[in-house]
Design a protein around this motif. Sequence first.
Motif, mmCIF file in Angstrom:
data_model
loop_
_atom_site.group_PDB
_atom_site.id
_atom_site.type_symbol
_atom_site.label_atom_id
_atom_site.label_comp_id
_atom_site.label_asym_id
_atom_site.label_seq_id
_atom_site.Cartn_x
_atom_site.Cartn_y
_atom_site.Cartn_z
ATOM 1 N N VAL A 87 -40.703 34.175 -19.230
ATOM 2 C CA VAL A 87 -41.212 32.843 -19.576
ATOM 3 C C VAL A 87 -41.512 32.761 -21.065
ATOM 4 O O VAL A 87 -41.136 31.787 -21.737
ATOM 5 C CB VAL A 87 -42.470 32.517 -18.740
ATOM 6 C CG1 VAL A 87 -43.158 31.258 -19.275
ATOM 7 C CG2 VAL A 87 -42.099 32.331 -17.279
ATOM 8 N N ARG A 90 -38.248 32.514 -22.955
ATOM 9 C CA ARG A 90 -37.590 31.216 -22.827
ATOM 10 C C ARG A 90 -38.241 30.173 -23.728
ATOM 11 O O ARG A 90 -37.566 29.305 -24.287
ATOM 12 C CB ARG A 90 -37.636 30.761 -21.357
ATOM 13 C CG ARG A 90 -37.179 29.331 -21.100
ATOM 14 C CD ARG A 90 -35.705 29.108 -21.425
ATOM 15 N NE ARG A 90 -34.831 29.798 -20.488
ATOM 16 C CZ ARG A 90 -34.392 29.273 -19.342
ATOM 17 N NH1 ARG A 90 -34.736 28.037 -19.014
ATOM 18 N NH2 ARG A 90 -33.596 29.963 -18.561
ATOM 19 N N SER A 126 -41.397 20.818 -21.460
ATOM 20 C CA SER A 126 -40.878 21.857 -20.574
ATOM 21 C C SER A 126 -40.753 21.355 -19.139
ATOM 22 O O SER A 126 -41.638 20.685 -18.614
ATOM 23 C CB SER A 126 -41.806 23.078 -20.598
ATOM 24 O OG SER A 126 -41.418 24.005 -19.608
ATOM 25 N N LEU A 128 -39.750 23.787 -16.810
ATOM 26 C CA LEU A 128 -39.403 25.144 -16.396
ATOM 27 C C LEU A 128 -39.725 25.406 -14.930
ATOM 28 O O LEU A 128 -40.765 24.980 -14.409
ATOM 29 C CB LEU A 128 -40.137 26.147 -17.280
ATOM 30 C CG LEU A 128 -39.665 27.589 -17.255
ATOM 31 C CD1 LEU A 128 -38.198 27.703 -17.646
ATOM 32 C CD2 LEU A 128 -40.526 28.425 -18.216
ATOM 33 N N ARG A 129 -38.824 26.150 -14.283
ATOM 34 C CA ARG A 129 -39.003 26.575 -12.894
ATOM 35 C C ARG A 129 -38.452 27.992 -12.762
ATOM 36 O O ARG A 129 -37.405 28.324 -13.311
ATOM 37 C CB ARG A 129 -38.243 25.642 -11.940
ATOM 38 C CG ARG A 129 -38.228 26.115 -10.491
ATOM 39 C CD ARG A 129 -37.388 25.212 -9.622
ATOM 40 N NE ARG A 129 -35.984 25.186 -10.018
ATOM 41 C CZ ARG A 129 -34.972 24.983 -9.163
ATOM 42 N NH1 ARG A 129 -35.215 24.774 -7.884
ATOM 43 N NH2 ARG A 129 -33.716 24.962 -9.593
ATOM 44 N N ILE A 130 -39.167 28.854 -12.023
ATOM 45 C CA ILE A 130 -38.710 30.206 -11.740
ATOM 46 C C ILE A 130 -37.911 30.194 -10.437
ATOM 47 O O ILE A 130 -38.343 29.597 -9.446
ATOM 48 C CB ILE A 130 -39.893 31.185 -11.604
ATOM 49 C CG1 ILE A 130 -40.726 31.208 -12.881
ATOM 50 C CG2 ILE A 130 -39.404 32.581 -11.240
ATOM 51 C CD1 ILE A 130 -39.990 31.712 -14.088
ATOM 52 N N THR A 146 -46.163 33.275 -11.063
ATOM 53 C CA THR A 146 -45.747 31.941 -11.519
ATOM 54 C C THR A 146 -46.886 30.947 -11.397
ATOM 55 O O THR A 146 -47.088 30.098 -12.277
ATOM 56 C CB THR A 146 -44.531 31.456 -10.715
ATOM 57 O OG1 THR A 146 -43.461 32.394 -10.852
ATOM 58 C CG2 THR A 146 -44.066 30.100 -11.208
ATOM 59 N N ARG A 150 -48.826 28.226 -14.349
ATOM 60 C CA ARG A 150 -48.439 26.858 -13.995
ATOM 61 C C ARG A 150 -48.563 25.893 -15.176
ATOM 62 O O ARG A 150 -47.819 24.904 -15.245
ATOM 63 C CB ARG A 150 -49.291 26.361 -12.819
ATOM 64 C CG ARG A 150 -48.680 25.187 -12.054
ATOM 65 C CD ARG A 150 -47.403 25.611 -11.345
ATOM 66 N NE ARG A 150 -46.721 24.512 -10.704
ATOM 67 C CZ ARG A 150 -46.436 24.466 -9.398
ATOM 68 N NH1 ARG A 150 -46.780 25.452 -8.606
ATOM 69 N NH2 ARG A 150 -45.795 23.445 -8.887
ATOM 70 N N VAL A 153 -45.258 26.552 -16.649
ATOM 71 C CA VAL A 153 -44.148 26.540 -15.676
ATOM 72 C C VAL A 153 -44.460 25.446 -14.659
ATOM 73 O O VAL A 153 -44.835 25.715 -13.512
ATOM 74 C CB VAL A 153 -43.968 27.901 -14.977
ATOM 75 C CG1 VAL A 153 -42.693 27.914 -14.137
ATOM 76 C CG2 VAL A 153 -43.921 29.034 -15.995
ATOM 77 N N SER A 203 -34.126 25.920 -14.887
ATOM 78 C CA SER A 203 -34.313 27.068 -13.999
ATOM 79 C C SER A 203 -34.240 28.371 -14.784
ATOM 80 O O SER A 203 -33.411 28.535 -15.681
ATOM 81 C CB SER A 203 -33.258 27.076 -12.896
ATOM 82 O OG SER A 203 -33.391 25.935 -12.072
#
Length: 405
Positions: A87, A90, A126, A128-130, A146, A150, A153, A203
């Motif tokens: 993370v 990224r 962002s 963002l997702r795992i 994760t 939060r 993400v 992702s």
Amino acid sequence: MGPFIQINPSATDWTYAPGSPLRSSGNSPVLTFHQALPEYAQTPLHSLDNVARELGLGHVLVKDESIRFGLPAFKILGASWAVFRAVAGRLGLEATLDGPDRHSDSEQTLEQWLEEASSAPSISTSNLRIVTCTAGNWGRAVARMTSRLRKIVPRGATVFVPKSLDEATRRLIEGEGADVVVVQGEYDDCLAAAREEGKRDGSLLVFDVGFEGYEDVPQWVVEGYGTMLAEADDQVLATTGGKSATHAVIPVGAGSIAQAVTQHFKTLSRKQKYGQATVIGVEPTSAPALLKSLEAGKIVTVSTKDSIMCGMNCGTISSTAWPILRGGIDADLLVTDSEAHNAVAELHELGVAAGPCGAAALAALKRAVATKREELGLTRDAIVLLLCTEGPREYEKPANEAFSA
């Protein structure tokens, strides 16, 4: 049934040459990171004196990972470090925390890091997702880490699971705030589905297995497991009066934890200080991916069947783990569900709360002593470290299985 054990002759003279400055030592950045997280505590090391006498060994020691950061398995060690680094990378952020061993005047916690990170320019837009896949505890660990990130993400975690994964485990993963997607297939099918999902905007794939073009994250996972090994080193020395483990028995799965253990015990510095150590892998008879790969001299994908050792029910060894295992693991051994179940019961009687994957190490040790004692050096001087990687969980008691050498 084919052979129950595969001896690896190349391991005798093999030495691991670290390619990373991160080591499983007392001053490791990984250990420092884990010490800075909430709920950090060393997991216990149990001495099974009666088992050692029964098997004719010097010591049988169990590193008990039944509770780690409030979760019932060691996986959170690799998941937390890998998610954190992935993370941060990224979003162009620095992935560092100050743990108590730094003796810093201003130690930085995860919460403080998040406060600073959430104000970074890249965070405001962002999405963002795992994305990951799991045969059990890995998915829950990724979801837990994760959820702690939060703020940066916002879309949380999506976890792909095989249809054979029990409903109770699915609910536990969902309880960590993740979306669970059931795939009508085996673990390898989940991996393929998750990789496809990872192509969607925002992702970020976080797997504990490597494949062509995907190597950094699995190596961070391996580095994360170094904390467990650093703790175990100190605990073994304290228990034995300064002697190091001569043998380590480790459940394999997709291979990341076996890679971590193999390279840890096969470094040149360790050999020079403590002598040669023997690393023994264990797999369920339902998923002999490493055994078949060692036999063939290359990665071989196997079809898997349901097993109470579902966390090890992986059909393909990680490509990043394979070079280490091919070169350095001394042997790989298969155990049946009934052997794992019997080991669960025995460990519970001895005060170790193990699940089937964790207890598989004891089952493998017993089979190794009974059949390959001399070849594997399992003598009265042996100091055997069993890595109990999983705490207790519900499963259906297996029928007795006929499985002989």
